[in-house]
Write an enzyme that holds these catalytic residues in place. Structure first.
Site, PDB file in Angstrom:
ATOM      1  N   ARG A  29     -51.599 -35.925 -24.423  1.00  0.00           N
ATOM      2  CA  ARG A  29     -49.522 -35.455 -24.314  1.00  0.00           C
ATOM      3  C   ARG A  29     -49.192 -34.509 -24.928  1.00  0.00           C
ATOM      4  O   ARG A  29     -48.258 -34.068 -25.420  1.00  0.00           O
ATOM      5  CB  ARG A  29     -48.923 -36.859 -24.555  1.00  0.00           C
ATOM      6  N   LYS A  55     -46.156 -19.917 -21.056  1.00  0.00           N
ATOM      7  CA  LYS A  55     -47.006 -20.456 -19.763  1.00  0.00           C
ATOM      8  C   LYS A  55     -48.293 -20.545 -19.896  1.00  0.00           C
ATOM      9  O   LYS A  55     -49.066 -19.454 -20.613  1.00  0.00           O
ATOM     10  CB  LYS A  55     -46.829 -18.791 -18.802  1.00  0.00           C
ATOM     11  N   GLU A  67     -47.908  -4.187 -18.025  1.00  0.00           N
ATOM     12  CA  GLU A  67     -47.727  -4.928 -18.537  1.00  0.00           C
ATOM     13  C   GLU A  67     -46.115  -3.938 -19.112  1.00  0.00           C
ATOM     14  O   GLU A  67     -44.999  -4.295 -19.565  1.00  0.00           O
ATOM     15  CB  GLU A  67     -47.755  -6.556 -19.106  1.00  0.00           C
ATOM     16  N   LYS A 119     -40.530  -9.205 -24.337  1.00  0.00           N
ATOM     17  CA  LYS A 119     -40.686 -10.300 -23.931  1.00  0.00           C
ATOM     18  C   LYS A 119     -39.999 -11.725 -24.831  1.00  0.00           C
ATOM     19  O   LYS A 119     -39.065 -12.643 -23.837  1.00  0.00           O
ATOM     20  CB  LYS A 119     -41.985 -10.628 -24.102  1.00  0.00           C
ATOM     21  N   GLU A 151     -37.474 -20.300 -17.292  1.00  0.00           N
ATOM     22  CA  GLU A 151     -37.547 -19.425 -16.199  1.00  0.00           C
ATOM     23  C   GLU A 151     -36.805 -19.463 -14.793  1.00  0.00           C
ATOM     24  O   GLU A 151     -37.217 -20.422 -13.512  1.00  0.00           O
ATOM     25  CB  GLU A 151     -39.302 -18.963 -15.718  1.00  0.00           C
ATOM     26  N   ARG A 173     -36.000 -14.785 -17.635  1.00  0.00           N
ATOM     27  CA  ARG A 173     -37.476 -15.027 -17.841  1.00  0.00           C
ATOM     28  C   ARG A 173     -37.567 -14.301 -16.098  1.00  0.00           C
ATOM     29  O   ARG A 173     -39.235 -13.558 -16.022  1.00  0.00           O
ATOM     30  CB  ARG A 173     -38.188 -15.813 -17.367  1.00  0.00           C
ATOM     31  N   ASN A 203     -41.790 -10.445 -13.713  1.00  0.00           N
ATOM     32  CA  ASN A 203     -42.266 -11.361 -13.275  1.00  0.00           C
ATOM     33  C   ASN A 203     -42.377  -9.417 -12.034  1.00  0.00           C
ATOM     34  O   ASN A 203     -42.606  -9.570 -11.703  1.00  0.00           O
ATOM     35  CB  ASN A 203     -41.870 -12.193 -12.092  1.00  0.00           C
ATOM     36  N   HIS A 231     -45.259  -8.339  -9.886  1.00  0.00           N
ATOM     37  CA  HIS A 231     -45.997  -9.965  -9.426  1.00  0.00           C
ATOM     38  C   HIS A 231     -45.539 -10.573  -8.054  1.00  0.00           C
ATOM     39  O   HIS A 231     -46.660 -10.750  -7.402  1.00  0.00           O
ATOM     40  CB  HIS A 231     -45.673 -10.387 -10.914  1.00  0.00           C
ATOM     41  N   HIS A 276     -49.715 -10.239  -6.977  1.00  0.00           N
ATOM     42  CA  HIS A 276     -50.368 -11.256  -7.197  1.00  0.00           C
ATOM     43  C   HIS A 276     -50.809 -11.944  -6.212  1.00  0.00           C
ATOM     44  O   HIS A 276     -52.128 -11.902  -5.531  1.00  0.00           O
ATOM     45  CB  HIS A 276     -48.857 -12.614  -7.809  1.00  0.00           C
ATOM     46  N   HIS A 317     -55.899  -7.983 -13.394  1.00  0.00           N
ATOM     47  CA  HIS A 317     -54.597  -8.465 -12.760  1.00  0.00           C
ATOM     48  C   HIS A 317     -53.748  -6.772 -13.342  1.00  0.00           C
ATOM     49  O   HIS A 317     -52.681  -6.906 -12.486  1.00  0.00           O
ATOM     50  CB  HIS A 317     -54.214  -9.534 -14.414  1.00  0.00           C
TER      51      HIS A 317
END
Ligand code: GLY
Length: 366
Positions: A126, A148, A190, A232, A242, A246, A250, A253, A257, A269
């Site tokens: 956990r 993330k 990026e 960032k 997000e 946030r 993206n 993206h 993606h 990427h």
């Protein structure tokens, strides 16, 4: 040579502040881990077959004086390893070596290693502590920061995951010297994105320092990485999970993606994000949020850093379908990020299917 040493704190909630440290070697790593109460613990260095060869020995030597024991888990480099099988094999090893909640995972590598190790750390017992040692430009300015974590699932990118923050992000800029050129420039996508969505002056600075960036001038790289991390940081601190702003990170993206998936992860990427940003900018252009000159300049800037601005051999309808299946949805509407104007990203949920189709068409060549 002047010593590079920059630092900023990320404060996601008052309970957990962590440092992003920009250095030019690993000489401060052991003392920093000790100060985080990580002395005399077991360390598991999680890395891939490419990065592991280059830096595991160095990290092991640095950690030896403070560690209880050091273990390594190495998996084959590449996005194709970013899955639950790789995670499961590492759980086995952690259990076998008797890792408890006071021990520490070290993510040594690029985005795949960082995301996967973060997910392991979030879920093993956990949650155990982890540290990011990003070795790629993309990981330094994006994936290692902000918590993330996750893996791909049946080729859906980052479909399984958790928000889980590292205790430290320690960047050794020397690792960028060994990075393959296409991986280095993929990170530039990026970085250019940061200027486009938040800071036009930074975007201009990147263009003006093109030569020094390509020469990997240490001071310029440190300045650039620091500025990108600051951008960032503002998004992550305001909206760690997000639920709002946030999502602006993206930019590029949504379509990017989908292209990444349709091209079976053969493109990097950052390369897919470059194409995705051009497509999103096309919608901004059509809506009159940016002008033709800005749109052309954006394409030229990406190309100057060897990023693709078009893609061949895709079926537009397939990309459209994948885009609609992507996670960036809000009650059935795609959360599209547009520029309005350059230097300011906005979230728009009104982008129509026709607009997306045209945007994909604008970057597709047969
Ligand atoms: N890579 C986008 C984010 O961290 O939110």
């Amino acid at each position: 040579m002047k010593r590079v040493n920059k630092s900023l704190d990320i404060n996601v909630d008052k309970q957990q502040v962590y440092e992003i440290r920009i250095e030019q070697d690993y000489s401060h790593l052991a003392e920093m881990l000790k100060s985080l109460d990580m002395g005399n613990r077991k360390f598991m260095i999680v890395t891939d077959s490419m990065v592991g060869k280059l830096y595991t020995k160095q990290i092991t030597d640095v950690l030896q004086p403070i560690a209880k024991s050091i273990h390594t888990y190495v998996f084959p480099a590449g996005e194709k390893s970013k899955n639950l099988d790789t995670v499961r094999a590492c759980y086995d090893q952690l259990i076998l070596e008797g890792f408890d909640r006071n021990d520490v995972l070290i993510a040594l590598g690029g985005g795949v290693v960082g995301d996967l190790t973060g997910f392991l750390a979030a879920t093993y017992l956990r949650g155990i502590r982890f540290v990011q040692l990003p070795t790629s430009l993309l990981a330094m300015v994006d994936s290692s920061i902000g918590g993330k974590t996750g893996v791909d699932f049946n080729s859906y990118k980052n479909m399984i995951g958790a928000f889980y923050q590292p205790r430290l992000v320690y960047m050794n800029l020397s690792t960028l010297q060994s990075l393959e050129p296409n991986h280095f420039y993929s990170g530039m996508s990026e970085i250019i994105k940061h200027g486009l969505i938040k800071d036009e002056e930074y975007y201009r600075w990147i263009k003006e320092h093109q030569k020094q960036i390509k020469d990997k001038d240490f001071d310029i790289l440190a300045e650039m990485i620091y500025r990108s991390c600051q951008i960032k940081k503002t998004f992550v601190e305001e909206d760690p999970k997000e639920t709002g702003v946030r999502a602006i990170l993206n930019f590029g993206h949504t379509i990017g993606h989908s292209i990444e998936k349709i091209k079976n992860f053969d493109l990097l990427h950052g390369e897919c994000i470059s194409i995705g940003m051009v497509a999103a900018a096309f919608i901004s252009l059509k809506r009159g949020y940016i002008n033709q000159e800005t749109y052309d300049d954006l394409k030229n800037t990406l190309e100057a850093f060897y990023q693709p601005i078009t893609v061949t051999g895709i079926e537009i309808n397939k990309v459209l379908k994948a885009t609609k299946l992507d996670k960036k949805m809000d009650a059935g509407h795609i959360k599209f990020i547009l520029l309005k104007p350059i230097g300011k990203g906005i979230i728009d949920t009104t982008v129509s299917e026709d607009e997306i189709y045209e945007a994909i068409q604008s970057v597709s060549i047969h």
